[in-house]
Design an enzyme around this catalytic site. Sequence first.
Site, PDB file in Angstrom:
ATOM      1  N   ASP A  66       0.813  -1.278   0.181  1.00 41.23           N
ATOM      2  CA  ASP A  66       0.293   0.169   0.294  1.00 41.23           C
ATOM      3  C   ASP A  66       1.113   1.335   0.469  1.00 41.23           C
ATOM      4  O   ASP A  66       1.223   1.870   1.108  1.00 41.23           O
ATOM      5  CB  ASP A  66      -1.045  -0.011   0.939  1.00 41.23           C
ATOM      6  CG  ASP A  66      -2.021   1.151   0.967  1.00 41.23           C
ATOM      7  OD1 ASP A  66      -1.438   2.017   0.849  1.00 41.23           O
ATOM      8  OD2 ASP A  66      -3.186   1.109   2.286  1.00 41.23           O
ATOM      9  N   TYR A 154      -7.538  16.259  -6.954  1.00 43.79           N
ATOM     10  CA  TYR A 154      -6.898  15.262  -7.860  1.00 43.79           C
ATOM     11  C   TYR A 154      -5.860  16.295  -8.633  1.00 43.79           C
ATOM     12  O   TYR A 154      -3.810  15.865  -8.812  1.00 43.79           O
ATOM     13  CB  TYR A 154      -7.584  14.957  -8.916  1.00 43.79           C
ATOM     14  CG  TYR A 154      -6.712  13.855  -9.842  1.00 43.79           C
ATOM     15  CD1 TYR A 154      -6.231  12.973  -9.790  1.00 43.79           C
ATOM     16  CD2 TYR A 154      -6.882  14.608 -11.301  1.00 43.79           C
ATOM     17  CE1 TYR A 154      -5.341  11.881 -10.838  1.00 43.79           C
ATOM     18  CE2 TYR A 154      -6.719  13.396 -12.157  1.00 43.79           C
ATOM     19  CZ  TYR A 154      -5.931  12.439 -11.558  1.00 43.79           C
ATOM     20  OH  TYR A 154      -5.071  11.626 -13.032  1.00 43.79           O
TER      21      TYR A 154
HETATM   22  P1  NAP Z   1      -5.721   2.819 -12.859  1.00 39.46           P
HETATM   23  O1  NAP Z   1      -6.570   1.586 -13.324  1.00 39.46           O
HETATM   24  O2  NAP Z   1      -6.779   2.803 -11.175  1.00 39.46           O
HETATM   25  O3  NAP Z   1      -4.520   2.095 -11.578  1.00 39.46           O
HETATM   26  C1  NAP Z   1      -3.806   2.143 -10.855  1.00 39.46           C
HETATM   27  C2  NAP Z   1      -3.143   1.104 -10.173  1.00 39.46           C
HETATM   28  O4  NAP Z   1      -2.018   1.424  -9.458  1.00 39.46           O
HETATM   29  C3  NAP Z   1      -3.169  -0.451  -9.865  1.00 39.46           C
HETATM   30  O5  NAP Z   1      -2.224  -0.999 -10.651  1.00 39.46           O
HETATM   31  C4  NAP Z   1      -3.396  -0.083  -7.856  1.00 39.46           C
HETATM   32  O6  NAP Z   1      -3.675  -1.340  -8.090  1.00 39.46           O
HETATM   33  C5  NAP Z   1      -2.599   0.522  -8.236  1.00 39.46           C
HETATM   34  N1  NAP Z   1      -2.607   1.480  -7.289  1.00 39.46           N
HETATM   35  C6  NAP Z   1      -3.733   2.607  -6.394  1.00 39.46           C
HETATM   36  N2  NAP Z   1      -3.914   2.922  -5.677  1.00 39.46           N
HETATM   37  C7  NAP Z   1      -2.597   1.891  -4.376  1.00 39.46           C
HETATM   38  C8  NAP Z   1      -1.310   2.343  -3.927  1.00 39.46           C
HETATM   39  N3  NAP Z   1      -2.609   2.347  -1.863  1.00 39.46           N
HETATM   40  N4  NAP Z   1      -0.856   1.493  -3.242  1.00 39.46           N
HETATM   41  C9  NAP Z   1      -0.412   0.519  -4.272  1.00 39.46           C
HETATM   42  N5  NAP Z   1      -0.683   0.488  -5.677  1.00 39.46           N
HETATM   43  C10 NAP Z   1      -1.680   1.560  -5.872  1.00 39.46           C
HETATM   44  O7  NAP Z   1      -5.353   3.769 -12.694  1.00 39.46           O
HETATM   45  P2  NAP Z   1      -4.769   4.542 -14.602  1.00 39.46           P
HETATM   46  O8  NAP Z   1      -5.945   4.948 -14.659  1.00 39.46           O
HETATM   47  O9  NAP Z   1      -3.886   3.388 -15.266  1.00 39.46           O
HETATM   48  O10 NAP Z   1      -3.778   5.722 -13.859  1.00 39.46           O
HETATM   49  C11 NAP Z   1      -2.404   5.490 -13.658  1.00 39.46           C
HETATM   50  C12 NAP Z   1      -2.097   6.764 -13.940  1.00 39.46           C
HETATM   51  O11 NAP Z   1      -2.320   7.936 -14.466  1.00 39.46           O
HETATM   52  C13 NAP Z   1      -2.405   7.294 -12.614  1.00 39.46           C
HETATM   53  O12 NAP Z   1      -1.528   8.634 -11.951  1.00 39.46           O
HETATM   54  C14 NAP Z   1      -3.390   8.948 -12.515  1.00 39.46           C
HETATM   55  O13 NAP Z   1      -3.988  10.379 -12.118  1.00 39.46           O
HETATM   56  C15 NAP Z   1      -2.845   8.822 -14.177  1.00 39.46           C
HETATM   57  N6  NAP Z   1      -3.504   9.318 -15.514  1.00 39.46           N
HETATM   58  C16 NAP Z   1      -4.806   8.284 -15.845  1.00 39.46           C
HETATM   59  C17 NAP Z   1      -5.583   9.319 -16.975  1.00 39.46           C
HETATM   60  C18 NAP Z   1      -6.345   8.045 -16.962  1.00 39.46           C
HETATM   61  O14 NAP Z   1      -7.548   8.630 -17.617  1.00 39.46           O
HETATM   62  N7  NAP Z   1      -6.207   6.367 -16.263  1.00 39.46           N
HETATM   63  C19 NAP Z   1      -5.507  10.404 -17.016  1.00 39.46           C
HETATM   64  C20 NAP Z   1      -4.427  10.998 -16.177  1.00 39.46           C
HETATM   65  C21 NAP Z   1      -3.963  10.810 -15.592  1.00 39.46           C
HETATM   66  P3  NAP Z   1      -4.410  -1.202  -6.910  1.00 39.46           P
HETATM   67  O15 NAP Z   1      -5.988  -0.829  -6.818  1.00 39.46           O
HETATM   68  O16 NAP Z   1      -4.892  -2.814  -6.631  1.00 39.46           O
HETATM   69  O17 NAP Z   1      -3.715  -1.164  -5.677  1.00 39.46           O
END
Ligand code: NAP
Length: 253
Positions: A66, A154
């Site tokens: 975590d 955010y």
């Molecule tokens: P996601 O689908 O929510 O995946 C996040 C990953 O991080 C998962 O593997 C999750 O696994 C892990 N995670 C989350 N909280 C955690 C914690 N407390 N400890 C350890 N692991 C943790 O996110 P995503 O959409 O791929 O986004 C990835 C990054 O890109 C983020 O920084 C997000 O802000 C950025 N971003 C995304 C978008 C978009 O449109 N998707 C746009 C702009 C920026 P667990 O939940 O199992 O821990």
Amino acid sequence: MHTTFDFHGYRVVVAGGSRGIGRSIALAFAEAGAAVSVCARGAAALVDARDAIAAHGGTAHTQSCDLADVRAIEGYVHDAAAALGGIDVLVNNATGYGFHDDDDGWNAGFQVDLMAAVRASRFALPYLKASPHASILHTSSIAAFHPRRNGAPYAAVKAALSHYTTSQALALAESRIRVNAIAPGSIEFPDGLWDRRRREEPDVWRATLAKIPFGRFGRPEEIAHAALFLASPYAGWITGQTLCVDGGQGLMG
Ligand code: NAP
């Protein structure tokens, strides 16, 4: 896609890499020959990620962690370095998706998006200093650059992360460690944020799509390709930058 980048001999740690963008980044580095470690909280997705990384033939290490917990981060970074034999690239990718303007929203963003990146960098520093091609990548967001009615925490923590990227790059330059961030636009993948919004908040999904000049959402691989470039020798003179990877979405305000 067959990658043109060669990361054989690199050891890559993706903090928050079992799903979505982080998983794509981890797989892209593995496909390019790197040994890869990934952490996340959920066990099932970690098993799947480990199998997918290992399928590329290199070392695959996964560990439950975590990233909101400083002691857990310390343990994970040292365990990952032991499993990989060091660290060349640290990718801080996790988010708490703190969209609500309340204490929970701010805490999730502050601890997971910002402080986890600060802390993982600190614990990885001795390993990065021993690497001949060290770099740190943070996953920011185009939200960092635009005010928003919803999701103030955010946007604010991503802005802080992008600013930290500049200070950290300056501080680590003398150790020859490059530091950059990627600011994705809206990225859609199964069960991700935008896939859920398409189903649960179709008006928000449609309004967002209308603001992407290329007429579609981004794909996780398109962020991974930018990560490969920024960690590669082709970006050897780039540090302290946040690269927007958004199909022009940020240009629309
Ligand atoms: P996601 O689908 O929510 O995946 C996040 C990953 O991080 C998962 O593997 C999750 O696994 C892990 N995670 C989350 N909280 C955690 C914690 N407390 N400890 C350890 N692991 C943790 O996110 P995503 O959409 O791929 O986004 C990835 C990054 O890109 C983020 O920084 C997000 O802000 C950025 N971003 C995304 C978008 C978009 O449109 N998707 C746009 C702009 C920026 P667990 O939940 O199992 O821990």
